[in-house]
Design a protein around this motif. Structure first.
Motif, PDB file in Angstrom:
ATOM      1  N   PRO A   1       0.844  -1.200   0.000  1.00 26.83           N
ATOM      2  CA  PRO A   1       0.000   0.000   0.000  1.00 26.83           C
ATOM      3  C   PRO A   1       0.880   1.251   0.000  1.00 26.83           C
ATOM      4  N   ASP A   2       0.323   2.372  -0.508  1.00 25.14           N
ATOM      5  CA  ASP A   2       1.097   3.623  -0.488  1.00 25.14           C
ATOM      6  C   ASP A   2       1.166   4.184   0.924  1.00 25.14           C
ATOM      7  N   VAL A   3       0.074   4.010   1.664  1.00 25.94           N
ATOM      8  CA  VAL A   3       0.005   4.670   2.969  1.00 25.94           C
ATOM      9  C   VAL A   3      -0.807   3.826   3.962  1.00 25.94           C
ATOM     10  N   CYS A   4      -0.408   3.916   5.236  1.00 27.85           N
ATOM     11  CA  CYS A   4      -1.201   3.299   6.304  1.00 27.85           C
ATOM     12  C   CYS A   4      -1.588   4.395   7.284  1.00 27.85           C
ATOM     13  N   ILE A   5      -2.855   4.462   7.595  1.00 25.30           N
ATOM     14  CA  ILE A   5      -3.321   5.444   8.584  1.00 25.30           C
ATOM     15  C   ILE A   5      -3.621   4.673   9.866  1.00 25.30           C
ATOM     16  N   ILE A   6      -2.948   5.078  10.938  1.00 25.75           N
ATOM     17  CA  ILE A   6      -3.004   4.277  12.171  1.00 25.75           C
ATOM     18  C   ILE A   6      -3.693   5.037  13.298  1.00 25.75           C
ATOM     19  N   LEU A   7      -4.737   4.419  13.832  1.00 20.90           N
ATOM     20  CA  LEU A   7      -5.394   4.969  15.013  1.00 20.90           C
ATOM     21  C   LEU A   7      -4.625   4.469  16.234  1.00 20.90           C
ATOM     22  N   GLN A   8      -3.981   5.401  16.921  1.00 22.28           N
ATOM     23  CA  GLN A   8      -3.212   5.008  18.117  1.00 22.28           C
ATOM     24  C   GLN A   8      -4.156   4.902  19.302  1.00 22.28           C
ATOM     25  N   ARG A   9      -4.217   3.735  19.898  1.00 27.24           N
ATOM     26  CA  ARG A   9      -5.050   3.567  21.094  1.00 27.24           C
ATOM     27  C   ARG A   9      -4.155   3.647  22.316  1.00 27.24           C
ATOM     28  N   GLU A  10      -4.720   4.191  23.404  1.00 26.72           N
ATOM     29  CA  GLU A  10      -3.856   4.441  24.561  1.00 26.72           C
ATOM     30  C   GLU A  10      -3.343   3.140  25.193  1.00 26.72           C
ATOM     31  N   GLN A  11      -4.023   2.030  24.951  1.00 25.39           N
ATOM     32  CA  GLN A  11      -3.584   0.760  25.555  1.00 25.39           C
ATOM     33  C   GLN A  11      -2.296   0.247  24.928  1.00 25.39           C
ATOM     34  N   GLU A  12      -1.996   0.691  23.717  1.00 19.90           N
ATOM     35  CA  GLU A  12      -0.789   0.218  23.038  1.00 19.90           C
ATOM     36  C   GLU A  12      -0.521   1.145  21.855  1.00 19.90           C
ATOM     37  N   THR A  13       0.479   1.992  21.987  1.00 24.99           N
ATOM     38  CA  THR A  13       0.782   2.835  20.832  1.00 24.99           C
ATOM     39  C   THR A  13       1.843   2.136  19.989  1.00 24.99           C
ATOM     40  N   ALA A  14       1.679   2.289  18.689  1.00 24.64           N
ATOM     41  CA  ALA A  14       2.559   1.556  17.775  1.00 24.64           C
ATOM     42  C   ALA A  14       3.637   2.473  17.221  1.00 24.64           C
ATOM     43  N   ASP A  15       4.765   1.887  16.838  1.00 24.69           N
ATOM     44  CA  ASP A  15       5.801   2.650  16.129  1.00 24.69           C
ATOM     45  C   ASP A  15       5.336   2.852  14.691  1.00 24.69           C
ATOM     46  N   LEU A  16       5.466   4.080  14.209  1.00 22.94           N
ATOM     47  CA  LEU A  16       5.049   4.348  12.829  1.00 22.94           C
ATOM     48  C   LEU A  16       6.266   4.323  11.910  1.00 22.94           C
ATOM     49  N   ILE A  17       6.059   3.771  10.739  1.00 17.71           N
ATOM     50  CA  ILE A  17       7.170   3.682   9.778  1.00 17.71           C
ATOM     51  C   ILE A  17       7.164   4.943   8.920  1.00 17.71           C
TER      52      ILE A  17
END
Ligand code: COA
Ligand code: AMP
Length: 630
Positions: free
Chosen positions: A190-206
């Motif tokens: 995919p060209d892009v990923c849009i990530i909803l960060q939830r407070e229980q676990e924030t993810a590292d964004l590329i």
């Protein structure tokens, strides 16, 4: 009009029936006619109309005075959160997210995968796609990254919208590493990923690929609704077939809006403004039709419930939600009711809540067993309606049209065929059988609006899977009968699909995974009876000659492998090493016979069995793990 008059009208003059039903939705350009024959048994509905799904689900209600009504109630016992979103707020959120997609180059016809748990943002993501004519494909969170990768490669999404995590009782499911791994495995990126960060676990964004949900929307122009052709795909939803490769069911935009709108009053008996709750997941067809589109298109309030029937925190959760949010019609899977019944057989939890708001319980997704129906009738004191449908149809094939004429409930039957579905029971030669006789359940073509016109990029597979066995009919894959009163009974699948906790799974897909284990020479996966989940998968594996490791080690690896490759949702917990598999002389594995032995049911020795003695070996082996008792 009575149910029978409505049903007959839909078969006698489908054109008039469905053009009239189409009046209930807003069109940018009205279709000139309803049915468009494509030739060769392919059909489309409202193909020359222009329409927008998001406008119908959101904007038009804001325009019609429902702006301040709750569109979505979010109730999440797993996070301790409750909130609600009005139609006006939903419109603003969706337009903004749609604007972010447009800013990332997503436009009409582009695919967008959505990999999210049960949060309102999942519906916003679906509606944002619908707003700009992008085609969404929601992937259930309980699938492993390999399954996500297969879907990425099949529908080639331009963007993926995901959450950082989902929450299962007692554990955080980190979606982002699963997503990253899926993208790595897939050939398409995919060209892009849009990530909803939830407070229980924030993810590292590329960097360069991932955008934070809020950051992606900063400074963008909210997007308007883009009219699309009536036959434009609203979404692709993958479902299990006989082989490991999932089928991409296409949902056509206009047909699904018209059909879903029709069902909300006529089947679910709700009026605009009422609260409707389907306790399922957006990853399944029930979630698409009855958490998102159906209630919203009809101007209802929908409940997004992030929790389980039991354990979040107790077996009274369903009743609390119904009472607290004034739910009028409630829809869930029989397995969920079985879970509640198992924990609270006397219904003591139910006594704690005022459920006077509830008018009916609707069950679907798997066979509703009489015990479960009777228990629910007793403790809820409302009608319990079983109804039968499939991912392919998107709405009820057979149900109880409670909103126009409630038919007497016959326990064991999902009641009668819905408009547009000419349901027939056929023998092996494709001839209709007499009332009360068993056969394959087929629907005379064309299917009504909202049903699948074909499979994504796979019209040949569509024909082979559904149209070839009985020319002129859609083959449902279910077997059953119709009684003298026209009531339908669903008895079993005719293929290798099993139903585990209302989730449709392919034993073929699990066999493909087991066959990939280096020590497995041959295998079979069958669906054995399970008190809670209806069916549970069980794997029989034969080892490659010369392998002499402990069997338990190998079966543990098999269980782990299925969880890794397909996901926890497969609930594959049992594998057994056997010397040989029972087969016919032509080499076909006798799976149905294995199921009967495991379930300790009577069975007829298959005439074509190669070596009957194998069945005794299988019975002995099954007994070692608790099956074939008695
Ligand atoms: N994301 C990640 N994992 C998920 C998941 C999700 N969205 N949904 C389920 N899983 C996992 C579960 O955590 C479980 O993992 P485990 O093996 O580590 O325990 C596994 O998948 C199987 O889940 P489930 O089928 O939900 O079984 P369960 O034993 O946790 O719960 C029920 C049993 C009956 C309570 C549950 O199956 C249920 O609520 N069923 C209703 C089904 C339904 O609504 N179906 C939709 C059709 S209408
Ligand atoms: P899915 O596509 O996941 O909705 O699964 C559809 C299949 O689930 C059907 O083909 C049936 O085998 C089964 N199913 C769904 N609803 C019912 C029901 N009410 N009674 C019996 N089986 C059902």
């Amino acid at each position: 009009m009575s149910y029978r008059e409505i049903y007959q009208a839909s078969l006698d003059d489908p054109e008039a029936f469905w053009m009239q039903a189409a009046e209930a939705i807003d069109w940018d350009r009205k279709p000139s006619r309803a049915l468009h024959e494509q030739g060769d048994n392919l059909y489309e509905w409202y193909a020359d109309g222009m329409v927008n799904g998001c406008h119908n689900a959101v904007d038009r209600h804001v325009g019609n005075g429902r702006g301040d009504q709750a569109a979505i109630i979010y109730d999440s016992p797993v996070t301790g959160t409750k909130s609600s979103l009005t139609y006006r707020e939903l419109q603003s959120h969706v337009a903004s997210l749609a604007g972010a997609l447009v800013a990332q180059g997503v436009s009409k016809g582009d695919r967008v995968i959505i990999y999210m748990p049960m949060v309102p943002e999942a519906l916003e993501a679906m509606l944002a796609c619908a707003r700009i004519g992008a085609v969404h494909s929601v992937v259930f969170g309980g699938f492993a990254s390999n399954e996500l990768a297969v879907r990425i490669d099949d529908c080639a999404p331009k963007a993926i919208i995901a959450a950082s995590c989902g929450l299962e009782p007692g554990r955080i499911v980190k979606y982002k590493p699963l997503l990253d791994s899926a993208i790595e495995q897939a050939a398409h990126k995919p060209d892009v990923c849009i990530i909803l960060q939830r407070e229980q676990e924030t993810a590292d964004l590329i960097e360069g690929r991932d955008l934070d949900w809020h950051a992606a929307q900063e400074g963008v122009t909210p997007a308007d609704c883009v009219p699309v052709e009536g036959n434009h795909p609203a979404y692709i939803l993958y479902t299990s077939g006989t082989t490991g490769a999932p089928k991409g069911v296409i949902r056509p935009t206009a047909g699904h809006l018209v059909a879903l709108h029709w069902t909300m009053k006529n089947i679910y008996d709700v009026d605009p403004g009422d609260v409707f709750w389907a306790a399922s997941d957006v990853g399944w067809v029930v979630g698409h039709s009855y958490i998102c589109y159906g209630p919203l298109v009809h101007g209802n309030t929908t409940v997004v419930f992030e929790g389980k029937p039991v354990g979040t925190p107790d077996a009274g959760t369903f009743w609390r939600v119904i009472s607290e949010h004034n739910v009028r019609s409630f829809f869930t899977a029989p397995t969920a009711i079985r879970a509640v019944k198992r924990e609270d057989p006397k219904g003591l939890e139910r006594e704690k809540y005022d459920l006077s708001c509830l008018r009916a319980l609707y069950l679907a997704g798997e066979r509703a067993d009489p015990d479960t129906i009777e228990w629910a009738q007793k403790i809820l004191d409302v009608p319990v309606y079983d109804h039968w449908w499939q991912t392919e149809t998107g709405w009820t094939i057979a149900g109880n049209p409670a909103g126009c004429e409630a038919m007497p409930v016959k326990i064991g039957s999902p009641t009668v065929a819905m408009p547009g579905y000419d349901v027939q029971i056929l023998d092996e030669a494709g001839h209709p059988v007499a009332a009360g006789d068993l056969g394959a359940i087929a629907v005379r073509l064309p299917l009504p609006p909202g049903t699948l016109p074909t499979l994504w990029n796979a019209t040949d597979r569509f024909r082979k899977s559904y149209l070839t066995t009985f020319p002129g009919y859609y083959e449902t894959g279910d077997a059953g009968m119709i009684d003298e009163d026209g009531y339908l009974y669903i008895m079993a699948r005719t293929d290798d699909v099993i139903n585990v906790a209302g989730h449709r799974l392919s034993t073929g897909a699990m066999e493909e995974v087991l066959a990939g284990h280096p020590d497995v020479a041959e295998c079979a996966v069958v669906g054995v009876s399970d008190d809670l989940k209806g069916q549970a998968p069980l794997g029989l594996v034969c080892l490659t000659t010369g392998v002499n490791r402990p069997h338990e080690e190998i079966t543990t690896e098999c269980v782990k492998l299925v969880r890794e490759k397909i996901g926890p949702v497969a609930a594959f917990k049992n594998a057994l090493v056997v010397e040989r598999l029972p087969k016919t002389r032509s080499g076909k594995i006798l799976r149905a016979t294995v199921v009967k032995i495991a379930d300790n049911q009577d069975f007829k020795m298959p005439a074509t069995i190669d070596d009957p003695a194998i069945l005794d070996e299988i019975r002995d082996a099954l007994r070692t793990i608790g099956y074939a008792q008695g």
